[in-house]
Design a protein around this motif. Structure first.
Motif: not given
Length: 375
Positions: A183-185, A262-266
């Motif tokens: 989910a996050k990557l 996920h894009s913003e978090w990465q």
């Protein structure tokens, strides 16, 4: 105040997830298996909503999601659950790598004790497998290929698309341990050639004690898994026991939040990582691993013992020198050793890991602490 930089071990639970779980702990406390009243119906609805939320992060059908207690159980189910099929079909060869988590290596070792043959793919200093070695290791009796997506110690991201391409014309089952990435990557986990994906809630800002095994169908056929526990027949007969509705609901929401953002978090995580790398450059560090996750940095600073660093950093940053699951053993990292790193580089290795909720890293404090113990 100490900054928590051990997110690879576990992550904080988001406020929204806690609030949702409290609802199912204190108000909607029905058993999802109870179908004679509305409490049970609403509990069942919560479970099915979470199943959909988890499935969406891999672009798969919710019916492929089997809830478990976490990635360790999911790994065991994916690996040991194929044993009977492998024996019946005379497919008793397994391929994995030397840097897998113990939750993969140890179930495979159990099958080896029962007559299965195991090929361990090597890695070099990059921490990445060689797709050609994988291709050359495939045999007609290969039952399973099990590879971790993102390594929990180095953060090295294995090339999922290339792995799937290598297996395109082979019928071996492909299992991906995605505890550090789901989910996050998520890039690459939507590939339908991946048969099994292991997921852990507490690595993606959900509660401990819950996870999932995604078991994709091939066409209309489910993977030939057999249960490794018995009693109740829940989760399509593969994972018995009363479903922990509050944990599952929280897990589902955590997946939804991570996948949506996920894009913003990465991007935020990569900015933090680069800031730290820029400062650590003055220590002539060695970064351990290549093609690494924006959420993880494993490095060795010459002359800085990792054990001494963890003590000196108390009050500044909570860090580690390896997997939380093996930290009590005080043995050199099997991951870094398998990468061929020199003994001193292994003993100097420090892992720092953060999340989208980490506002900034205590770079100055880290630098002063490491310089103070450098020999």
């Amino acid at each position: 105040m100490t900054v928590y930089l051990d997110m690879s071990a576990t992550t904080p639970v988001s406020t929204e997830v806690v609030e949702l779980m409290n609802k199912y702990f204190l108000e909607e406390y029905g058993n999802a298996g109870s179908r004679t009243h509305e409490f049970g119906v609403r509990a069942k609805q919560a479970v099915e909503k979470a199943r959909q939320q988890v499935a969406e992060a891999a672009s798969t059908d919710k019916q492929n999601v089997i809830f478990t207690s976490g990635a360790t159980e999911s790994n065991n189910l994916a690996i040991l659950g194929l044993k009977n099929y492998g024996i019946d079909e005379n497919k008793k060869h397994i391929i994995t790598s030397t840097i897998e988590h113990k939750a993969v290596l140890e179930p495979i070792e159990e099958l080896a004790k029962q007559g299965f043959e195991v090929t361990y793919l090597s890695v070099d200093e990059s921490g990445l497998i060689d797709p050609d070695e994988l291709s050359n290791s495939l045999r007609s009796d290969t039952l399973l290929v099990s590879i971790m997506h993102v390594n929990n110690e180095t953060g090295s991201i294995q090339p999922l698309q290339v792995i799937c391409d290598v297996l395109a014309d082979h019928d071996a089952y492909l299992h991906i341990d995605a505890a550090q990435s789901y989910a996050k990557l998520p890039q690459g986990l939507d590939n339908e050639r991946i048969d099994f994906i292991s997921v852990s809630s507490h690595k993606l800002y959900g509660p401990m004690g819950v996870g999932a095994l995604i078991a994709r169908k091939r066409g209309y056929l489910r993977p030939p898994l057999n249960p490794i526990m018995f009693g109740g027949g829940q989760e399509k007969g593969l994972r018995p026991g009363t479903l922990p509705v509050p944990l599952i609901a929280g897990f589902g929401l955590a997946c939804e939040q991570a996948y949506k953002n996920h894009s913003e978090w990465q991007q935020h995580a990569q900015t933090l990582k680069q800031t730290l790398l820029d400062s650590l450059g003055s220590l002539d560090i060695h970064v351990n691993g290549a093609n690494t996750s924006p959420f993880i940095l494993n490095f060795s600073a010459p002359g800085v013992s990792s054990e001494a660093a963890m003590v000196t950093l108390k009050g500044i940053a909570a860090v580690s020198n390896g997997s939380a699951c093996t930290s009590s053993s005080y043995t050199p990292s099997h991951v870094l050793t398998a990468m061929g790193l020199a003994d001193n580089r292994v003993s100097e290795a420090i892992r720092m890991s953060w999340s989208h909720s980490t506002k900034e890293l205590p770079v100055q404090g880290i630098m002063e602490a490491l310089k103070s113990i450098r020999v």
